[in-house]
Design an enzyme around this catalytic site. Structure first.
Site: not given
Length: 358
Positions: A248, A252, A261
């Site tokens: 990805r 998200h 993160y």
């Protein structure tokens, strides 16, 4: 089965493969590339539209086009698709109008166009669609029909009970179902190595008595071949778990900030981090099946298609408030009727046109 004896399947691979290594010709390869271009342009415009308030939150899928488009091209016309919220490229490649997906994000009915593509509603709750797909596969057996289910989910879904229940049912009842996991490395902010201690997600298939296979999810040719084999196996009563390794590239969702993160480069091989669209384009140019004129034509067509889809979505108007109630139960309950009356009273007090997004 011979198709599942290799641990990992790739055609484009590290650049040493060739189109002749696959079972698909130049025209089929160009079709894959065209749909990847369509998907990429849709994703770019969708993110931009959300950022200016045109629609609600949106889950970008940039980096996963090869996995989704390859899987879509492997499906037979009658196969049933069970998408998750990030499966937009797969739906587009299957023939779902772009405008339907945009309207869903604007609070409209998911099947605004009344298309007849055999696709179930996209699942927002994690893994809830997996038992549905297994159950539909069982129904195909009972009805003695020849189609299979393809259900899509991410690596995080494999930690949900629905995943285990769905795969277990398919294994026990020989349901014609392919479980297609796009392992993009992250379940929101949780990396895959904190998701499972298994050697791979594909290895989980052993526990349920079905076949499992890993594929280069950034290689659309390999994905198409692998999923086609898996679907053929499923139609013969042997469900399959396919793990497509991809990445990805963005957030998200548009409500997420991956910089919080993802501080370091992930521990993935180069092929998994490279842009799959650029990688496949370079491969096809080396194979002399793609040129500047064709690339430009595909891009122009994609721009025209998404522009038309946006126009269709903007012209759709407000949905009928009764849509909230009409398809919940065959016979409305007293509670529903009370809620309907309350909504009607609210709409009489406030002009619904004031609520429409600009």
């Amino acid at each position: 089965m011979d198709a599942f004896t290799d641990e990992f399947h790739t055609v484009v691979g590290d650049g040493e493969g060739s189109l002749s290594d696959s079972r698909y010709d130049a025209a089929a390869a160009r079709d894959l590339y065209r749909d990847m271009v369509r998907a990429r342009r849709f994703d770019e415009r969708a993110v931009a539209l959300q950022r200016r308030g045109w629609m609600s939150g949106y889950p970008p899928f940039a980096g996963q086009e090869a996995a989704q488009v390859g899987a879509a091209h492997a499906m037979a016309a009658e196969d049933r698709l069970f998408p998750t919220y990030r499966s937009n490229a797969l739906q587009i490649a299957r023939g779902v109008p772009m405008s339907d997906i945009l309207l869903f994000r604007r609070g409209r009915a998911e099947y605004h166009s009344d298309h007849d593509v055999p696709v179930f509603p996209q699942a927002i709750p994690i893994a809830s669609q997996i038992p549905h797909a297994a159950g539909a596969g069982m129904a195909a057996n009972y009805l003695e029909e020849e189609w299979a289910s393809l259900v899509c989910f991410g690596d995080g879904a494999t930690s949900e009970g629905d995943f285990h229940e769905g795969v277990n049912f398919a294994g026990v009842f020989d349901a014609p179902t392919v479980f297609f996991c796009e392992n993009n490395g992250w379940a929101i902010s949780l990396p895959a190595d904190r998701q499972t201690a298994s050697e791979s997600i594909a290895a989980k298939a052993d526990a349920y008595g079905i076949d499992g296979v890993r594929v280069d999810g950034n290689d659309p040719l390999a994905v198409r071949e692998t999923v086609a084999d898996a679907l053929a196996s499923a139609r013969d009563g042997n469900p399959v778990l396919v793990e497509a390794l991809t990445y990805r590239r963005g957030a998200h969702t548009t409500a997420d900030d991956p910089s919080r993160y993802r501080d370091e480069e992930p521990d993935h091989p180069d092929w998994r981090l490279r842009d799959p669209l650029e990688r496949f384009e370079a491969f096809l140019r080396e194979e002399d099946v793609l040129d500047d004129e064709t690339v430009e034509r595909f891009r122009e067509e994609a721009n025209e298609e998404i522009a038309a889809a946006i126009e269709t979505a903007e012209d759709a108007g407000l949905p009928d408030p009764d849509d909230l109630f009409d398809h919940v139960y065959a016979d409305p309950t007293p509670t529903q009727e009370k809620q309907r009356s309350e909504l009607e009273a609210l709409l009489e007090e406030h002009d619904p046109q004031e609520l429409e997004l600009d």
